[in-house]
Write a protein that holds these residues in place. Sequence first.
Motif, mmCIF file in Angstrom:
data_model
loop_
_atom_site.group_PDB
_atom_site.id
_atom_site.type_symbol
_atom_site.label_atom_id
_atom_site.label_comp_id
_atom_site.label_asym_id
_atom_site.label_seq_id
_atom_site.Cartn_x
_atom_site.Cartn_y
_atom_site.Cartn_z
ATOM 1 N N ASP A 273 -26.504 -21.181 65.420
ATOM 2 C CA ASP A 273 -27.074 -20.392 66.311
ATOM 3 C C ASP A 273 -26.496 -18.830 66.234
ATOM 4 O O ASP A 273 -27.498 -18.216 66.376
ATOM 5 C CB ASP A 273 -26.689 -20.796 67.541
ATOM 6 N N LEU A 274 -25.360 -18.512 65.904
ATOM 7 C CA LEU A 274 -24.753 -17.388 65.856
ATOM 8 C C LEU A 274 -25.381 -16.496 64.582
ATOM 9 O O LEU A 274 -25.684 -15.410 64.828
ATOM 10 C CB LEU A 274 -23.169 -17.357 65.528
ATOM 11 N N ALA A 275 -25.726 -17.510 63.591
ATOM 12 C CA ALA A 275 -26.340 -16.607 62.466
ATOM 13 C C ALA A 275 -27.790 -16.494 62.874
ATOM 14 O O ALA A 275 -28.377 -15.200 62.453
ATOM 15 C CB ALA A 275 -26.218 -17.697 61.328
ATOM 16 N N VAL A 276 -28.552 -17.170 63.692
ATOM 17 C CA VAL A 276 -29.897 -16.826 63.949
ATOM 18 C C VAL A 276 -29.790 -15.659 64.837
ATOM 19 O O VAL A 276 -30.556 -14.949 64.603
ATOM 20 C CB VAL A 276 -30.506 -18.231 64.536
ATOM 21 N N GLY A 277 -28.933 -15.761 65.982
ATOM 22 C CA GLY A 277 -28.802 -14.570 66.682
ATOM 23 C C GLY A 277 -28.645 -13.349 66.029
ATOM 24 O O GLY A 277 -29.339 -12.211 66.292
ATOM 25 N N SER A 278 -27.812 -13.259 65.218
ATOM 26 C CA SER A 278 -27.433 -12.190 64.607
ATOM 27 C C SER A 278 -28.443 -11.575 63.811
ATOM 28 O O SER A 278 -28.642 -10.415 63.738
ATOM 29 C CB SER A 278 -26.204 -12.348 63.578
ATOM 30 N N LEU A 279 -29.128 -12.314 62.954
ATOM 31 C CA LEU A 279 -30.072 -11.869 62.215
ATOM 32 C C LEU A 279 -31.278 -11.728 63.024
ATOM 33 O O LEU A 279 -32.169 -10.448 62.541
ATOM 34 C CB LEU A 279 -30.627 -13.023 61.083
ATOM 35 N N GLU A 280 -31.722 -11.978 64.109
ATOM 36 C CA GLU A 280 -32.705 -11.723 65.064
ATOM 37 C C GLU A 280 -32.311 -10.509 65.374
ATOM 38 O O GLU A 280 -33.319 -9.419 65.727
ATOM 39 C CB GLU A 280 -33.007 -12.600 65.982
ATOM 40 N N VAL A 281 -30.978 -10.131 65.944
ATOM 41 C CA VAL A 281 -30.781 -8.970 66.593
ATOM 42 C C VAL A 281 -30.777 -7.716 65.637
ATOM 43 O O VAL A 281 -31.364 -6.532 65.941
ATOM 44 C CB VAL A 281 -29.276 -9.043 67.146
ATOM 45 N N ALA A 282 -30.719 -8.020 64.242
ATOM 46 C CA ALA A 282 -30.612 -6.886 63.185
ATOM 47 C C ALA A 282 -32.242 -6.387 63.059
ATOM 48 O O ALA A 282 -32.591 -5.495 62.491
ATOM 49 C CB ALA A 282 -30.339 -7.546 61.949
ATOM 50 N N ALA A 283 -33.081 -7.142 63.647
ATOM 51 C CA ALA A 283 -34.705 -6.910 63.780
ATOM 52 C C ALA A 283 -35.238 -6.711 62.237
ATOM 53 O O ALA A 283 -36.052 -5.701 62.099
ATOM 54 C CB ALA A 283 -35.080 -5.719 64.503
ATOM 55 N N GLU A 284 -34.569 -7.091 61.402
ATOM 56 C CA GLU A 284 -35.049 -7.182 59.914
ATOM 57 C C GLU A 284 -35.624 -8.538 59.506
ATOM 58 O O GLU A 284 -35.124 -9.702 59.843
ATOM 59 C CB GLU A 284 -33.688 -6.819 59.084
ATOM 60 N N PRO A 285 -36.680 -8.617 58.778
ATOM 61 C CA PRO A 285 -37.200 -9.878 58.472
ATOM 62 C C PRO A 285 -36.249 -10.787 57.806
ATOM 63 O O PRO A 285 -35.354 -9.972 56.823
ATOM 64 C CB PRO A 285 -38.485 -9.605 57.613
ATOM 65 N N PHE A 286 -36.077 -12.084 57.832
ATOM 66 C CA PHE A 286 -35.078 -12.944 57.029
ATOM 67 C C PHE A 286 -35.693 -14.164 56.781
ATOM 68 O O PHE A 286 -36.675 -14.687 57.221
ATOM 69 C CB PHE A 286 -33.710 -12.781 57.687
ATOM 70 N N ASP A 287 -35.341 -14.770 55.849
ATOM 71 C CA ASP A 287 -35.913 -15.977 55.150
ATOM 72 C C ASP A 287 -34.868 -17.177 55.483
ATOM 73 O O ASP A 287 -33.581 -16.878 55.801
ATOM 74 C CB ASP A 287 -36.476 -16.092 54.110
ATOM 75 N N LYS A 288 -34.850 -18.337 55.061
ATOM 76 C CA LYS A 288 -34.206 -19.434 55.363
ATOM 77 C C LYS A 288 -32.954 -19.187 54.279
ATOM 78 O O LYS A 288 -31.861 -19.721 54.720
ATOM 79 C CB LYS A 288 -35.052 -20.995 54.820
ATOM 80 N N ALA A 289 -33.222 -18.866 53.074
ATOM 81 C CA ALA A 289 -32.123 -18.611 52.142
ATOM 82 C C ALA A 289 -31.009 -17.506 52.959
ATOM 83 O O ALA A 289 -29.783 -17.863 52.869
ATOM 84 C CB ALA A 289 -32.622 -18.094 50.892
ATOM 85 N N GLN A 290 -31.689 -16.511 53.403
ATOM 86 C CA GLN A 290 -30.710 -15.608 54.240
ATOM 87 C C GLN A 290 -29.858 -16.228 55.095
ATOM 88 O O GLN A 290 -28.609 -15.914 55.409
ATOM 89 C CB GLN A 290 -31.492 -14.389 54.495
ATOM 90 N N LEU A 291 -30.627 -16.975 56.092
ATOM 91 C CA LEU A 291 -29.879 -17.546 57.110
ATOM 92 C C LEU A 291 -28.987 -18.840 56.554
ATOM 93 O O LEU A 291 -27.825 -18.526 57.165
ATOM 94 C CB LEU A 291 -31.065 -18.391 58.097
ATOM 95 N N CYS A 292 -29.226 -19.530 55.467
ATOM 96 C CA CYS A 292 -28.173 -20.542 55.013
ATOM 97 C C CYS A 292 -26.945 -19.764 54.536
ATOM 98 O O CYS A 292 -25.928 -20.232 54.581
ATOM 99 C CB CYS A 292 -28.759 -21.225 54.144
ATOM 100 N N GLN A 293 -27.181 -18.391 53.829
ATOM 101 C CA GLN A 293 -26.107 -17.998 53.315
ATOM 102 C C GLN A 293 -25.128 -17.403 54.306
ATOM 103 O O GLN A 293 -24.059 -17.404 54.314
ATOM 104 C CB GLN A 293 -26.668 -16.597 52.434
ATOM 105 N N TRP A 294 -25.676 -16.898 55.418
ATOM 106 C CA TRP A 294 -25.042 -16.319 56.673
ATOM 107 C C TRP A 294 -23.960 -17.398 57.097
ATOM 108 O O TRP A 294 -23.022 -17.381 57.566
ATOM 109 C CB TRP A 294 -25.801 -16.140 57.636
ATOM 110 N N VAL A 295 -24.700 -18.415 57.334
ATOM 111 C CA VAL A 295 -24.119 -19.804 57.907
ATOM 112 C C VAL A 295 -22.859 -20.232 56.738
ATOM 113 O O VAL A 295 -21.690 -20.301 57.204
ATOM 114 C CB VAL A 295 -24.987 -20.889 58.085
ATOM 115 N N ASP A 296 -23.167 -20.218 55.536
ATOM 116 C CA ASP A 296 -22.211 -20.236 54.454
ATOM 117 C C ASP A 296 -20.780 -19.091 54.612
ATOM 118 O O ASP A 296 -19.752 -20.032 54.525
ATOM 119 C CB ASP A 296 -22.722 -20.461 52.847
ATOM 120 N N ASP A 297 -21.177 -18.179 54.797
ATOM 121 C CA ASP A 297 -20.278 -17.248 54.899
ATOM 122 C C ASP A 297 -19.398 -17.381 56.263
ATOM 123 O O ASP A 297 -18.229 -17.184 56.065
ATOM 124 C CB ASP A 297 -20.977 -15.711 54.833
#
Length: 96
Positions: free
Chosen positions: A41-65
Motif C-alpha cells: 500500500d505504501l508503494a502504491v500510494g508513493s507511486l500515485e503521489v508522484a503523479a507519474e505513470p507507472f506499471d506493475k514492474a515498477q510497483l513490484c520493484q518499489w516493494v522489493d526495495d
Amino acid sequence: MTQHTKPGQYIDAVADYFDHLTPQATDDQLFAAGYLRGHFDLAVGSLEVAAEPFDKAQLCQWVDDSLAKAIASGELNYEDQLHVQQLWQQLQLIAA
C-alpha cells in the motif's frame, strides 16, 4: 518498449487476495500478509503521489526495495522473512 500504465487490475487483484486470505490463513500467513500489505500500500500510494505513470514492474520493484531495506534494518527475523518473501513471490504471479 515498456508500456507505462497504472496497474489498476493488479492492485485490485492483490487487494482482493489480502481481503480474502483471512478465513483459511495461519497466524504466520496473516502476519506476512499484514506486513506485506503495508509495504504494498505504501508503494502504491508513493507511486500515485508522484503523479507519474507507472506499471506493475515498477510497483513490484518499489516493494522489493522496501522489503530489502526493512530486512536489512532487522525488522524481520529469518522465519518471518521467509513467510513474507514466499507470499510476495505468489503475489507477483497474479496477472494484471
